[in-house]
Every structure is written in C-alpha cells, then in structure tokens.
Design a protein around this motif. Structure first.
Motif, short mmCIF file in Angstrom:
data_model
loop_
_atom_site.label_atom_id
_atom_site.label_comp_id
_atom_site.label_asym_id
_atom_site.label_seq_id
_atom_site.Cartn_x
_atom_site.Cartn_y
_atom_site.Cartn_z
N ARG A 26 -0.99 -10.35 -6.45
CA ARG A 26 -2.44 -10.17 -6.28
C ARG A 26 -2.79 -8.68 -6.18
NH1 ARG A 26 -4.30 -15.01 -2.19
NH2 ARG A 26 -5.82 -13.43 -1.59
N THR A 27 -1.92 -7.95 -5.47
CA THR A 27 -2.14 -6.51 -5.35
C THR A 27 -1.95 -5.84 -6.72
OG1 THR A 27 -1.44 -6.58 -3.06
CG2 THR A 27 -1.34 -4.43 -4.12
N ALA A 28 -0.98 -6.35 -7.48
CA ALA A 28 -0.75 -5.82 -8.83
C ALA A 28 -1.95 -6.13 -9.74
CB ALA A 28 0.52 -6.44 -9.42
N TYR A 29 -2.51 -7.30 -9.57
CA TYR A 29 -3.70 -7.73 -10.34
C TYR A 29 -4.83 -6.71 -10.15
CZ TYR A 29 -7.21 -11.41 -11.75
OH TYR A 29 -8.19 -12.17 -12.34
N ASN A 30 -5.06 -6.35 -8.90
CA ASN A 30 -6.11 -5.38 -8.60
C ASN A 30 -5.76 -3.98 -9.10
OD1 ASN A 30 -8.49 -4.23 -7.11
ND2 ASN A 30 -6.81 -3.22 -6.03
N ALA A 31 -4.53 -3.53 -8.80
CA ALA A 31 -4.15 -2.16 -9.15
C ALA A 31 -4.18 -1.97 -10.67
CB ALA A 31 -2.75 -1.85 -8.60
N ALA A 32 -3.61 -2.93 -11.39
CA ALA A 32 -3.56 -2.81 -12.85
C ALA A 32 -4.98 -2.81 -13.41
CB ALA A 32 -2.75 -3.97 -13.43
N ASP A 33 -5.83 -3.63 -12.83
CA ASP A 33 -7.21 -3.66 -13.30
C ASP A 33 -7.92 -2.33 -13.07
OD1 ASP A 33 -9.66 -5.12 -14.24
OD2 ASP A 33 -10.32 -4.57 -12.22
N GLU A 34 -7.70 -1.73 -11.88
CA GLU A 34 -8.32 -0.43 -11.60
C GLU A 34 -7.91 0.61 -12.63
OE1 GLU A 34 -8.18 -0.47 -6.86
OE2 GLU A 34 -8.51 1.54 -7.62
N VAL A 35 -6.61 0.65 -12.93
CA VAL A 35 -6.10 1.62 -13.90
C VAL A 35 -6.68 1.33 -15.29
CG1 VAL A 35 -4.00 2.48 -15.03
CG2 VAL A 35 -4.00 2.03 -12.57
N CYS A 36 -6.72 0.04 -15.66
CA CYS A 36 -7.21 -0.33 -16.99
C CYS A 36 -8.70 -0.03 -17.17
CB CYS A 36 -6.99 -1.83 -17.23
SG CYS A 36 -5.28 -2.23 -17.56
N VAL A 37 -9.48 -0.31 -16.16
CA VAL A 37 -10.92 -0.05 -16.26
C VAL A 37 -11.16 1.44 -16.48
CG1 VAL A 37 -13.10 -0.02 -14.96
CG2 VAL A 37 -11.68 -2.08 -14.98
N ASP A 38 -10.42 2.25 -15.73
CA ASP A 38 -10.54 3.69 -15.87
C ASP A 38 -10.13 4.13 -17.28
OD1 ASP A 38 -10.92 6.33 -14.60
OD2 ASP A 38 -8.79 6.56 -15.11
N ALA A 39 -9.02 3.56 -17.77
CA ALA A 39 -8.53 3.93 -19.11
C ALA A 39 -9.52 3.47 -20.19
CB ALA A 39 -7.16 3.30 -19.34
N PHE A 40 -10.11 2.30 -19.99
CA PHE A 40 -11.10 1.81 -20.96
C PHE A 40 -12.34 2.71 -20.98
CE2 PHE A 40 -14.94 -0.81 -21.67
CZ PHE A 40 -14.77 -1.01 -23.04
N LEU A 41 -12.81 3.09 -19.79
CA LEU A 41 -13.99 3.95 -19.71
C LEU A 41 -13.74 5.30 -20.37
CD1 LEU A 41 -15.26 3.21 -16.08
CD2 LEU A 41 -16.44 2.65 -18.22
#
Ligand code: MG
Length: 363
Positions: A296-311
């Motif tokens: 669950r923590t990985a789900y959040n962390a990976a999403d944070e990194v991905c959103v930043d990379a997408f932006l």
C-alpha cells in the motif's frame, strides 16, 4: 458556542484555503496556526485576511509544527497536506488534539493500523474530510453490509481508450466535477485516488475492500451510499463542494454552515456506470493489496513519483498504471512501525525512478 482553537496543516492548499472560508463564515474558531510549504506570499496574505495567529513554514521539516502541537494542544487540527509525510503529522495531531480532521488519504493508505492504534490510545475524534467518507460517516449505522463510493471518472472518462496514450498534463488537469490540487486531479483520471479511498474506507469503517463498491457517477451529486442489512439503501446527495464536508467536520455533530442550495432533483438523472478495468487498471490494484501495508505504501509512493514524472512530460499517462504495478510487485516484507514504512516509501520511490529511467531509454 465558545471559540475553539484550530491548527491548519497545509493552509495554502486547496482544502486549506476552503477551510479558511468556512471558518470565517461559522465564526466559532480561533486559528492559532497555519502551515505552508513554499508559498510564503500566499500564506502571509491568508494570515492577514483570516486572522491566523502564527505561520509555520514546513519546507525544512515538521519539527516546529510538532513542537507547536505538543505545546498548544489544539481543539482541532486539520491535516490537508499531500503525500506520505502526512502520516507522522496525523499521528502527532491525534496524540495532541481533541479532534483531527483528516483530508490526507495517504496517512490511512500507508499507515492505517498506526492511525487506529494512536486513536485507541487517546480520546481524539478522527473525522474524514474526503467528501465520500464524510458522506458515509453521515449515513453510517452498525448494520452496514456494504458501501458505495462514487467517482467522477476523471478528466479522460470520455476519451477513446486508444487515445489515452496521447493525453497531455493540460488535458488531465481539466477535472469535470471537482476543483482540486494537481496531484489529486491526475489521480482522479487514473482513479488511483479512488483506490486510495477504498483503502481509506476500510480503515475508517472497519470493512473489507470486497464490501466497498465503486461506481462512476458523472453528475457528481451522489457522493456515497450505505447498503443496510434489511434491504435499505441510504444515499448522500449534494453539490460537489468541499466546503460542505469541511464544515461538517468542523462543527459535527451540529451543522452550523449555511448554504441553502440543493441539487434540482427534477433535473437529476442519477446514473451509475461500472469502472472499466481497461481504462482504470491502477484503481483495481487497491483491492489486491488491501492486507499488505508495504505494498500500500508502494502504491502511494510510486504514484507520487509517476504523477510528478507525467507532469514533467517524462512519461505517458498510460505509463502511470504500468509503473505502479511494477513497483508494487517488487516490494515485499512485513512492516511493523513508522520507520519500516519510511524505508518502504524510500525504496518504492527509487524503484519507480529506475523504471521511469529504463522506460525513457527504451522509448
Ligand atoms: Mg474523494
């Protein structure tokens, strides 16, 4: 009602500024502190306008805020900062405050059991500010068998599947229903946000993920429903306006906030649709990792990194779900405490970065 003290953690964000508006209207709170991260100018403007006694900058860390909470023991602390960092702050807020209004989903997604343990140790009330969870709280009774949380489907809900690859940040940032911060608007389009909300609801209402159904409801009028043992469904309706759940959390069990406008039921269609697995693969991951706080923590962390990379234009919209799934697959092991979670958070971010690097080399 006597004036109560409140601390707003994340005052310059979307929830923070709306909370200030609500507090000004209901006039029963003294804002003893507000925090900001980088937007000092806005923080000063808001402090002046809304009479905030003290400003705390959190760009360098949260020690000053933690010290303040310990000293002042506020009646209410509102936690509305994004990211994993909201977890330790939420724990400290529960330890020191009489009531915590929680808008940061990550605290429950990553460390739900820690939040529950801290709540059991204290007499603090924990009230969700997420509109869906606020709605469930208002509907809840012990014979609840399952919940419905609704979703707008996000900005790309009407795009053709094969075009999603080409979505740009500016396309995704146009949310059809809610006005919110950048990350949560991207998270709405992938429905990772709703995945977080399923896990959040499990923690808040002690349910299994299989008891929580999500349907797309484009009108945004129904926020949640509870299905009761005797065949009754209770639904919560209202305009999509965060000020309403914020006000409810602030003044519960009373309703002091006055709006006096309601959706027109003659116009309402109240239509619901299933969440398409091909369109929203990252949403369904939440159901697979329900029992595993490391993932669950990985789900959040990976999403944070991905959103930043997408932006930043480093990855495509459709890469977000793929990368999150890869990262979750690589994270294993038991987590016992906050420090274990911090390690998992850091490791997940590193893996997400590696996958992004690898993708940019191969494309
Ligand atoms: Mg929500």
């Amino acid at each position: 009602m006597a004036e109560r003290t409140i601390v707003i953690v994340g005052m310059t964000g979307s929830i923070g500024t709306q909370a200030l508006e609500v507090i000004e209207k209901i006039k029963t709170f003294q804002i003893i502190a507000g925090t900001y991260h980088t937007n000092a100018e806005l923080a000063q403007k808001l402090a002046k306008k809304y009479n905030v006694s003290e400003l705390i900058c959190t760009a360098e860390g949260y020690e000053e805020l933690e010290g303040f909470l310990e000293r002042e023991k506020p009646d209410v602390t509102l936690v509305c900062i994004p990211g994993f960092v909201s977890l330790p702050i939420t724990l400290k807020a529960i330890e020191t405050s009489r009531r915590v209004l929680l808008a940061s989903k990550e605290a429950l997604v990553c460390g739900g059991w820690l939040v529950r343990q801290m709540k059991e140790k204290t007499s603090c009330e924990l009230i969700p500010l997420d509109s869906e969870h606020s709605a469930v709280m208002q509907l809840y009774e012990p014979s609840v068998e399952k919940l419905l949380l609704t979703s707008s489907g996000g900005a790309l809900r009407d795009w053709k599947l094969e075009e999603l690859d080409r979505a740009k940040p500016s396309d995704v940032l146009k949310h059809p229903v809610w006005k919110m911060g950048k990350r949560i608007t991207i998270d709405s389009a992938t429905m990772v946000n709703k995945g977080f909300e399923v896990l959040e609801a499990c923690e808040l209402f002690q349910l299994r993920a299989s008891q929580i159904e999500v349907l797309i409801h484009k009108e945004g009028l129904v926020h949640a429903a509870v299905f009761l043992r005797d065949g009754t469904i209770k639904m919560h309706l209202g305009f999509p306006d965060m000020r309403v759940p914020i006000a409810y959390g602030l003044t519960y069990p009373e309703r002091l906030y006055q709006q006096r406008s309601w959706p027109d039921l003659l116009e309402a269609q109240l239509k619901f649709e299933r969440v398409d697995r091909d369109r929203y693969p990252a949403f369904y991951l939440a159901y697979e990792i329900e029992k595993d706080y490391a993932k669950r923590t990985a789900y959040n962390a990976a999403d944070e990194v991905c959103v930043d990379a997408f932006l930043k234009g480093r990855i495509k919209f459709t890469d977000i779900a793929r990368i999150i799934e890869r990262v979750i697959g690589k994270i294993e092991g038991n987590v016992r405490d906050l420090s274990d979670l911090k390690d998992v958070d850091g490791a997940s971010r590193r893996i997400a970065e590696e996958v992004i690097e690898w993708l940019s080399c191969t494309s």
